[in-house]
Enzyme design. Structure first.
Site, PDB file in Angstrom:
ATOM      1  N   CYS A   1      -3.390  46.134 -27.454  1.00 30.88           N
ATOM      2  CA  CYS A   1      -3.317  45.439 -28.942  1.00 30.88           C
ATOM      3  C   CYS A   1      -3.001  46.408 -30.221  1.00 30.88           C
ATOM      4  O   CYS A   1      -2.221  46.225 -30.975  1.00 30.88           O
ATOM      5  CB  CYS A   1      -4.522  44.943 -29.122  1.00 30.88           C
ATOM      6  SG  CYS A   1      -4.800  44.224 -30.818  1.00 30.88           S
TER       7      CYS A   1
ATOM      8  N   CYS B   1      -0.492  43.488 -30.409  1.00 27.82           N
ATOM      9  CA  CYS B   1      -0.680  42.924 -31.512  1.00 27.82           C
ATOM     10  C   CYS B   1      -0.405  43.488 -32.963  1.00 27.82           C
ATOM     11  O   CYS B   1       0.417  43.055 -33.824  1.00 27.82           O
ATOM     12  CB  CYS B   1      -2.103  42.325 -31.690  1.00 27.82           C
ATOM     13  SG  CYS B   1      -2.883  41.883 -30.183  1.00 27.82           S
TER      14      CYS B   1
ATOM     15  N   LYS C   1       3.388  44.696 -33.158  1.00 32.04           N
ATOM     16  CA  LYS C   1       4.160  43.444 -33.170  1.00 32.04           C
ATOM     17  C   LYS C   1       4.054  42.619 -34.389  1.00 32.04           C
ATOM     18  O   LYS C   1       5.174  42.350 -34.910  1.00 32.04           O
ATOM     19  CB  LYS C   1       3.597  42.698 -31.994  1.00 32.04           C
ATOM     20  CG  LYS C   1       4.362  41.238 -31.590  1.00 32.04           C
ATOM     21  CD  LYS C   1       3.641  40.212 -32.596  1.00 32.04           C
ATOM     22  CE  LYS C   1       2.217  39.799 -32.216  1.00 32.04           C
ATOM     23  NZ  LYS C   1       1.918  39.524 -30.764  1.00 32.04           N
TER      24      LYS C   1
ATOM     25  N   TYR D   1       5.654  34.788 -24.203  1.00 28.65           N
ATOM     26  CA  TYR D   1       5.732  34.808 -25.817  1.00 28.65           C
ATOM     27  C   TYR D   1       5.734  36.200 -26.261  1.00 28.65           C
ATOM     28  O   TYR D   1       6.400  36.562 -27.299  1.00 28.65           O
ATOM     29  CB  TYR D   1       4.008  34.340 -26.317  1.00 28.65           C
ATOM     30  CG  TYR D   1       3.152  35.529 -25.856  1.00 28.65           C
ATOM     31  CD1 TYR D   1       2.847  36.622 -26.582  1.00 28.65           C
ATOM     32  CD2 TYR D   1       2.246  35.464 -24.905  1.00 28.65           C
ATOM     33  CE1 TYR D   1       1.641  37.512 -26.309  1.00 28.65           C
ATOM     34  CE2 TYR D   1       1.234  36.206 -24.323  1.00 28.65           C
ATOM     35  CZ  TYR D   1       0.931  37.247 -25.200  1.00 28.65           C
ATOM     36  OH  TYR D   1      -0.088  38.251 -24.833  1.00 28.65           O
TER      37      TYR D   1
ATOM     38  N   GLU E   1       8.605  36.792 -29.042  1.00 25.97           N
ATOM     39  CA  GLU E   1       8.358  37.511 -30.332  1.00 25.97           C
ATOM     40  C   GLU E   1       9.237  38.802 -30.593  1.00 25.97           C
ATOM     41  O   GLU E   1       9.583  38.832 -31.498  1.00 25.97           O
ATOM     42  CB  GLU E   1       6.864  38.089 -30.059  1.00 25.97           C
ATOM     43  CG  GLU E   1       6.026  36.763 -30.233  1.00 25.97           C
ATOM     44  CD  GLU E   1       4.318  37.309 -30.156  1.00 25.97           C
ATOM     45  OE1 GLU E   1       3.446  36.496 -30.537  1.00 25.97           O
ATOM     46  OE2 GLU E   1       4.164  38.211 -29.549  1.00 25.97           O
TER      47      GLU E   1
ATOM     48  N   HIS F   1      -3.416  21.450 -51.724  1.00 25.49           N
ATOM     49  CA  HIS F   1      -1.990  21.160 -52.501  1.00 25.49           C
ATOM     50  C   HIS F   1      -1.584  22.175 -53.222  1.00 25.49           C
ATOM     51  O   HIS F   1      -2.266  22.555 -54.080  1.00 25.49           O
ATOM     52  CB  HIS F   1      -1.905  19.620 -52.816  1.00 25.49           C
ATOM     53  CG  HIS F   1      -0.724  19.281 -53.153  1.00 25.49           C
ATOM     54  ND1 HIS F   1       0.068  18.868 -52.161  1.00 25.49           N
ATOM     55  CD2 HIS F   1      -0.027  19.170 -54.480  1.00 25.49           C
ATOM     56  CE1 HIS F   1       1.378  18.511 -52.950  1.00 25.49           C
ATOM     57  NE2 HIS F   1       0.980  18.850 -54.056  1.00 25.49           N
TER      58      HIS F   1
ATOM     59  N   GLU G   1      -2.072  21.395 -45.375  1.00 24.18           N
ATOM     60  CA  GLU G   1      -2.494  19.916 -45.682  1.00 24.18           C
ATOM     61  C   GLU G   1      -1.860  18.905 -44.883  1.00 24.18           C
ATOM     62  O   GLU G   1      -2.380  17.927 -44.764  1.00 24.18           O
ATOM     63  CB  GLU G   1      -2.366  19.754 -47.078  1.00 24.18           C
ATOM     64  CG  GLU G   1      -0.852  19.652 -47.763  1.00 24.18           C
ATOM     65  CD  GLU G   1      -0.570  19.181 -49.076  1.00 24.18           C
ATOM     66  OE1 GLU G   1      -1.547  18.313 -49.460  1.00 24.18           O
ATOM     67  OE2 GLU G   1      -0.011  19.687 -49.656  1.00 24.18           O
TER      68      GLU G   1
END
Length: 495
Positions: free
Chosen positions: A59, A64, A67, A201, A205, A470, A475
């Site tokens: 990671c 992670c 990346k 992935y 990615e 908003h 939302e």
């Protein structure tokens, strides 16, 4: 790494001579109450709670963290193109400096390595930079870079060695000329025109941020993308990538990689549908065809620890215990566990607390949220539509969905045709939410928030009664009214 539960119910480090320590320890060897093999996220979490890289594992060093930073670099490039629509005068052409980015990312990673070491010291955790293997069920032999051997014994041992990218060694030239995600983040020079082989992935990615940085990126896929994810969402992800410059070779497999006299790599592949062969030249070939657990050199058989014959991962129970009750395995090395950093961290912390006697809580692997950091991010939690139908039956599942346009896409007139949300529910009231899938900007932030509600058993009605913030993309989730199955609004029709 090793620890002892002290009188206050916390682990404290000790090194002492045996006898009187772990069973099977030889006189004079170092003995602990807890030994953690592996310096990645899960191992550090377990050790602190209670390789060739620095501390932090995949990671921090090659996963992670670098990346996400390179993904952010690519997103900034897109924002620069948008800037003129908002009144900013940006000098043209816009250029990216790979060397400068790589140096900044690598320096940050090194700072994390140092931070982890400091944290271990602060918690009185002794760190050994060894290559470990089992001698017996209570003893591990650690070998330093210089070849010096040290025996360590412990009452409890945690294996958290993770995994490494798989090289397709059956393909000629794959190992000699290809790289993996272990390498891409530490390149000092731009990879140039890159072929990414794989549909995971990791593959998408990497291809995504390379395209976003202005590089020529091609993805070669044997079958479907993101196989473990919702396939409608996976198609939208790749459609967006294809429309924004990433090339896809679908239904193809590489046959060989050769280095040409000019230094470029020539890749030969075959289209499985037509059996037609083709070639292309690239500067870099990146393999993203899966991962293998780091179990081969542990001598697990000497400790009696069983592994899956198919995956070579360690078989564990709900307590994270292996076939040997005092030896545990967490994270990517354990069979049937999500290959995700946060699950390894939480599993490690909970295991340490159980061993300390502080808690009896077990890790819950259901409804774990995650995000694929492709150019248009895909966040999800819970079941895919396919999984929901397989588990509950098509007539018992309802899906509420919508395409939407993020406000920030409007002024620069960005393409929003793949921005999409769906909530997978049980059809009968109160319509328990089984899964949420979000494709759009900041998907990880959106998904993390809704994951809490789904973990607590949220229903569709509760989601619809939630007031949105908003104007945000998040939302849009609480505004979902259209049934994918019937095309009707249940709040109006009562269907």
């Amino acid at each position: 790494m090793a620890a002892l539960r002290g009188p206050a119910g916390r682990f404290r480090w000790r090194v002492r001579a045996v006898p009187g320590g772990a069973r099977g320890a030889a006189a004079g060897q170092q003995c602990y109450d807890l030994l953690v093999i592996g310096g990645g996220s899960g191992g550090l979490a377990c050790a602190k709670e209670g390789t060739r890289w620095g501390l932090g594992g995949t990671c921090v060093n090659v996963g992670c963290i670098p990346k996400k930073l390179m993904h952010q670099a690519a997103l900034l490039g897109g924002s620069l193109h948008d800037a003129s629509h908002f009144g900013w005068e940006v000098a043209q052409p816009i250029r990216h400096d790979w060397r400068k980015m790589a140096e900044a990312v690598q320096n940050y990673v090194k700072s994390l390595n140092w931070g982890h070491r400091v944290q271990l010291q602060d918690r009185k955790v002794k760190y050994f930079n060894f290559k470990a293997s089992f001698v017996n069920k209570h003893t591990v032999c650690g070998v330093s870079k210089g070849g010096k051997e040290t025996l360590l014994s412990a009452e409890h041992i945690v294996i958290a060695t993770g995994g490494r990218p798989r090289y397709p060694t059956h393909i000629e030239g794959a190992l000699e000329y290809g790289i993996t995600s272990d390498d891409i983040f530490w390149l000092k020079e731009s990879p140039g025109r890159t072929l990414v082989v794989g549909a995971s992935y990791v593959a998408l990615e990497c291809a995504g941020f390379l395209t976003g940085l202005g590089l020529d990126a091609t993805v070669m896929m044997r079958s479907v993308p993101l196989r473990a994810f919702d396939q409608q969402m996976a198609s939208l992800v790749t459609n967006h990538m294809a429309s924004h410059g990433t090339r896809f070779l679908r239904g193809c497999i590489p046959l060989k990689v050769e280095r040409l006299s000019d230094g470029q790599l020539q890749v030969t592949w075959v289209d499985l549908a037509s059996d037609r062969k083709d070639t292309g030249t690239f500067d870099t070939v990146l393999w993203a065809v899966g991962r293998v657990p780091e179990t081969g050199s542990l001598n697990l058989e000497k400790a009696g620890v069983r592994t899956s014959p198919d995956t070579q991962k360690i078989l564990v129970d709900a307590q994270e215990a292996t076939s040997v009750p005092h030896i545990y395995a967490i994270g990517d090395v354990a069979e049937g566990r999500p290959e995700l950093t946060p699950t390894a961290i939480m599993a490690g912390r909970l295991l340490a607390r159980r061993l300390c006697g502080q808690s009896s809580d077990l890790m819950d692997y259901d409804n774990v949220p995650t995000t694929v950091f492709t150019p248009l991010e895909y966040g999800c939690v819970g079941l895919s539509e396919e999984e929901a139908v397989a588990r509950h039956g098509e007539d018992s599942v309802e899906v509420y969905h919508a395409y939407y346009k993020p406000l920030e896409f409007t002024v620069p007139e960005r393409d929003a045709s793949q921005c999409y949300i769906k909530v997978v529910c049980l059809r009968e009231p109160p319509r328990l939410v089984l899964g949420l899938h979000f494709l759009g900007p900041n998907a990880g932030e959106v998904t993390q928030g809704f994951a809490l509600g789904i973990k607590c058993g949220a229903s569709y009605e509760q989601v619809m009664r939630t007031v949105g913030i908003h104007p945000t993309c998040a939302e849009e989730v609480v505004k979902l009214r259209i049934s994918k199955r019937s095309g009707l609004d249940p709040t109006v029709t009562g269907c």
